[in-house]
Design an enzyme around this catalytic site. Structure first.
Site, PDB file in Angstrom:
ATOM      1  N   GLU A 267       6.037  44.835  19.069  1.00 13.03           N
ATOM      2  CA  GLU A 267       6.300  44.561  17.702  1.00 13.03           C
ATOM      3  C   GLU A 267       7.892  44.359  17.377  1.00 13.03           C
ATOM      4  O   GLU A 267       7.981  44.428  16.212  1.00 13.03           O
ATOM      5  CB  GLU A 267       5.567  45.618  16.899  1.00 13.03           C
ATOM      6  CG  GLU A 267       4.115  45.704  17.012  1.00 13.03           C
ATOM      7  CD  GLU A 267       3.618  44.578  16.352  1.00 13.03           C
ATOM      8  OE1 GLU A 267       3.683  43.886  15.319  1.00 13.03           O
ATOM      9  OE2 GLU A 267       2.367  44.272  16.728  1.00 13.03           O
ATOM     10  N   HIS A 286       6.106  39.482  12.611  1.00 14.62           N
ATOM     11  CA  HIS A 286       4.567  39.719  12.331  1.00 14.62           C
ATOM     12  C   HIS A 286       4.601  39.906  11.015  1.00 14.62           C
ATOM     13  O   HIS A 286       3.604  40.856  10.447  1.00 14.62           O
ATOM     14  CB  HIS A 286       4.017  40.865  13.105  1.00 14.62           C
ATOM     15  CG  HIS A 286       2.786  41.283  13.375  1.00 14.62           C
ATOM     16  ND1 HIS A 286       1.993  42.056  14.084  1.00 14.62           N
ATOM     17  CD2 HIS A 286       1.681  40.260  12.862  1.00 14.62           C
ATOM     18  CE1 HIS A 286       0.722  41.727  14.224  1.00 14.62           C
ATOM     19  NE2 HIS A 286       0.613  40.667  13.321  1.00 14.62           N
TER      20      HIS A 286
HETATM   21  N1  LIG Z   1       0.701  36.493  12.640  1.00 21.54           N
HETATM   22  C1  LIG Z   1      -0.170  37.334  12.232  1.00 21.54           C
HETATM   23  O1  LIG Z   1       0.188  38.218  11.306  1.00 21.54           O
HETATM   24  C2  LIG Z   1      -1.584  37.356  12.337  1.00 21.54           C
HETATM   25  C3  LIG Z   1      -2.514  37.487  11.406  1.00 21.54           C
HETATM   26  C4  LIG Z   1      -3.841  36.999  11.811  1.00 21.54           C
HETATM   27  C5  LIG Z   1      -4.045  36.725  13.072  1.00 21.54           C
HETATM   28  N2  LIG Z   1      -3.239  36.252  13.999  1.00 21.54           N
HETATM   29  C6  LIG Z   1      -3.621  36.048  15.434  1.00 21.54           C
HETATM   30  O2  LIG Z   1      -3.763  34.541  15.237  1.00 21.54           O
HETATM   31  C7  LIG Z   1      -4.890  34.333  16.392  1.00 21.54           C
HETATM   32  C8  LIG Z   1      -6.121  33.559  15.613  1.00 21.54           C
HETATM   33  O3  LIG Z   1      -6.572  34.373  14.795  1.00 21.54           O
HETATM   34  P1  LIG Z   1      -7.975  33.821  14.052  1.00 21.54           P
HETATM   35  O4  LIG Z   1      -8.140  34.797  12.937  1.00 21.54           O
HETATM   36  O5  LIG Z   1      -8.154  32.409  13.907  1.00 21.54           O
HETATM   37  O6  LIG Z   1      -9.041  34.348  15.158  1.00 21.54           O
HETATM   38  P2  LIG Z   1     -10.335  33.618  15.407  1.00 21.54           P
HETATM   39  O7  LIG Z   1     -11.307  34.374  16.222  1.00 21.54           O
HETATM   40  O8  LIG Z   1     -10.940  33.139  14.257  1.00 21.54           O
HETATM   41  O9  LIG Z   1     -10.044  32.292  16.284  1.00 21.54           O
HETATM   42  C9  LIG Z   1      -9.679  32.637  17.624  1.00 21.54           C
HETATM   43  C10 LIG Z   1     -10.093  31.260  18.466  1.00 21.54           C
HETATM   44  O10 LIG Z   1      -9.462  31.555  20.201  1.00 21.54           O
HETATM   45  C11 LIG Z   1     -10.436  30.783  20.688  1.00 21.54           C
HETATM   46  N3  LIG Z   1     -10.221  30.906  22.274  1.00 21.54           N
HETATM   47  C12 LIG Z   1     -10.727  31.772  22.745  1.00 21.54           C
HETATM   48  N4  LIG Z   1     -10.562  31.553  24.077  1.00 21.54           N
HETATM   49  C13 LIG Z   1      -9.592  30.518  24.118  1.00 21.54           C
HETATM   50  C14 LIG Z   1      -8.987  29.736  25.144  1.00 21.54           C
HETATM   51  N5  LIG Z   1      -9.241  30.278  26.567  1.00 21.54           N
HETATM   52  N6  LIG Z   1      -8.140  28.824  24.835  1.00 21.54           N
HETATM   53  C15 LIG Z   1      -8.253  28.395  23.636  1.00 21.54           C
HETATM   54  N7  LIG Z   1      -8.811  28.878  22.805  1.00 21.54           N
HETATM   55  C16 LIG Z   1      -9.685  30.231  22.801  1.00 21.54           C
HETATM   56  C17 LIG Z   1     -11.629  31.191  20.089  1.00 21.54           C
HETATM   57  O11 LIG Z   1     -12.742  30.336  20.489  1.00 21.54           O
HETATM   58  C18 LIG Z   1     -11.507  31.008  18.779  1.00 21.54           C
HETATM   59  O12 LIG Z   1     -11.829  29.795  18.165  1.00 21.54           O
HETATM   60  C19 LIG Z   1      -5.305  35.626  17.063  1.00 21.54           C
HETATM   61  O13 LIG Z   1      -4.462  35.746  18.171  1.00 21.54           O
HETATM   62  C20 LIG Z   1      -4.773  36.711  16.064  1.00 21.54           C
HETATM   63  O14 LIG Z   1      -4.470  38.155  16.635  1.00 21.54           O
HETATM   64  C21 LIG Z   1      -1.862  36.761  13.621  1.00 21.54           C
END
Ligand SMILES: NC(=O)c1ccc[n+]([C@@H]2O[C@H](COP(=O)([O-])OP(=O)(O)OC[C@H]3O[C@@H](n4cnc5c(N)ncnc54)[C@H](O)[C@@H]3O)[C@@H](O)[C@H]2O)c1
Length: 325
Positions: A267, A286
């Site tokens: 973090e 973050h």
């Molecule tokens: N910066 C932040 O504050 C913050 C906030 C929310 C989410 N996030 C991160 O953003 C990312 C996306 O979140 P989300 O809510 O859209 O999740 P989500 O579960 O809706 O989407 C994730 C996607 O990743 C895909 N995936 C799985 N394996 C894969 C691969 N090998 N290659 C490519 N894609 C693959 C899945 O099929 C899915 O469509 C996550 O890593 C989450 O932790 C960050």
């Protein structure tokens, strides 16, 4: 479920969702986000608090809902997260307690930050701002117009790695900027590109995959090498998706034009980390999901889910529908 429920809410809760919840239940609202220093209940502390409040519904964001909490006579648990990994869902299910979650609550928030990072990296916003603030606009015999030239994003290609909630919310925004958007996601039928093809075509590579054993470290030295010279790399998802040393090397060699990052392992970055000294890198701690709308979205999802449960229905955001059968 005939008696009026009593809900202990330790998540930030606002807007229409809060109004709905107040109609459904007596509400004790004490969000962690108002507490300084930070307050994160472990299961014992949450169980004690819920018992003291006489709550039979608990709605949390990161507090731990395990062990002793699940021994309380709860009628529902709300986890204000897409992935309710702070709840022992198996134990809740064994006790017949419905668990609600809040999918996609922060998709627009993270998408907006992704665009902000991309624009900031591409136009050198942070470095330019620093020059103005330091009175360093005319430096080394040059004017800013010479130092801050960039290619425009319109007409160029953005490659999204991961086409889930955030990826989709990012896609239309990039299209709105005039970019051609391609995507790689083995689980999304409208993501048409292999990772290698995406890396070869994209002027901007933006990470939106979840962390799994398959995606951890998926962008390493080989993948940076495959990218176009001068590509911009944005990761508003998780640092675990890339090899940070390889990212540094790709920036040092000039292979990458710049990077925008909203997450670091542990973090934070040590202040002497090489990324900290790079003017073509924009770093945020973050904060992708940190909008009031994220709070309003999860409030509505959880409160609407609870309303449906109380009416005898099966809400879409119920994690363990088997408890209703
Ligand atoms: N910066 C932040 O504050 C913050 C906030 C929310 C989410 N996030 C991160 O953003 C990312 C996306 O979140 P989300 O809510 O859209 O999740 P989500 O579960 O809706 O989407 C994730 C996607 O990743 C895909 N995936 C799985 N394996 C894969 C691969 N090998 N290659 C490519 N894609 C693959 C899945 O099929 C899915 O469509 C996550 O890593 C989450 O932790 C960050």
């Amino acid at each position: 479920m005939t008696d009026r429920p009593r809900a202990l809410v330790t998540a930030p809760f606002r807007g229409e969702g809060l109004e709905t919840l107040r109609r459904l239940a007596d509400v004790v609202l004490d969000p962690w986000i108002d507490q300084q220093p930070l307050r994160l209940y472990n299961s014992e502390q949450l169980a004690e608090r819920a018992q003291a409040e006489g709550a039979n519904v608990v709605i949390v964001e990161s507090d731990s809902v395990k062990g002793p909490v699940l021994e309380l006579p709860l009628m529902a648990i709300g986890s204000c997260r897409g992935d309710p990994n702070n709840v022992d869902v198996e134990a809740a299910t064994a006790r017949g307690i419905p668990v609600l979650r809040a999918p996609g609550r922060n998709a627009d928030a993270v998408a907006e930050l992704t665009i902000a990072l991309l624009l900031a990296v591409n136009r050198g916003i942070v470095a330019a701002d620093g020059d103005v603030r330091r009175g360093d606009v005319y430096k080394d015999g040059s004017i800013p117009y010479q130092r801050f030239r960039a290619w425009e994003l319109a007409g160029r290609t953005a490659g999204l790695v991961g086409l889930g909630a955030v990826g989709r919310a990012t896609r239309w925004r990039l299209e709105g900027l005039g970019m051609r958007v391609i995507a790689h996601d083995p689980y999304a039928s409208d993501a048409t590109h292999s990772l290698d093809d995406l890396l070869a075509e994209a002027d901007v590579v933006s990470m939106h995959a979840m962390v799994t054993s398959e995606t951890a470290g998926m962008i390493g030295a080989e993948q940076f090498e495959r990218m176009k010279d001068g590509a911009v790399y944005v990761n508003s998802a998780r640092a675990m998706l890339h090899d940070t040393d390889a990212l540094v090397a790709a920036l040092v060699s000039g292979k990458l034009g710049g990077a925008g990052l909203d997450h670091f392992e542990g973090e934070h970055l040590p202040v002497d980390h090489p990324l900290v000294g790079m003017t073509n890198v924009v770093l945020t701690p973050h904060i992708g999901g940190a909008t009031y709308d994220t709070e309003a979205n999860h409030s509505k999802l959880i409160a609407d889910g609870l309303a449906e449960l109380l009416a005898g229905g099966k809400p879409d955001n119920l994690v363990n529908p088997e408890v209703l059968t």
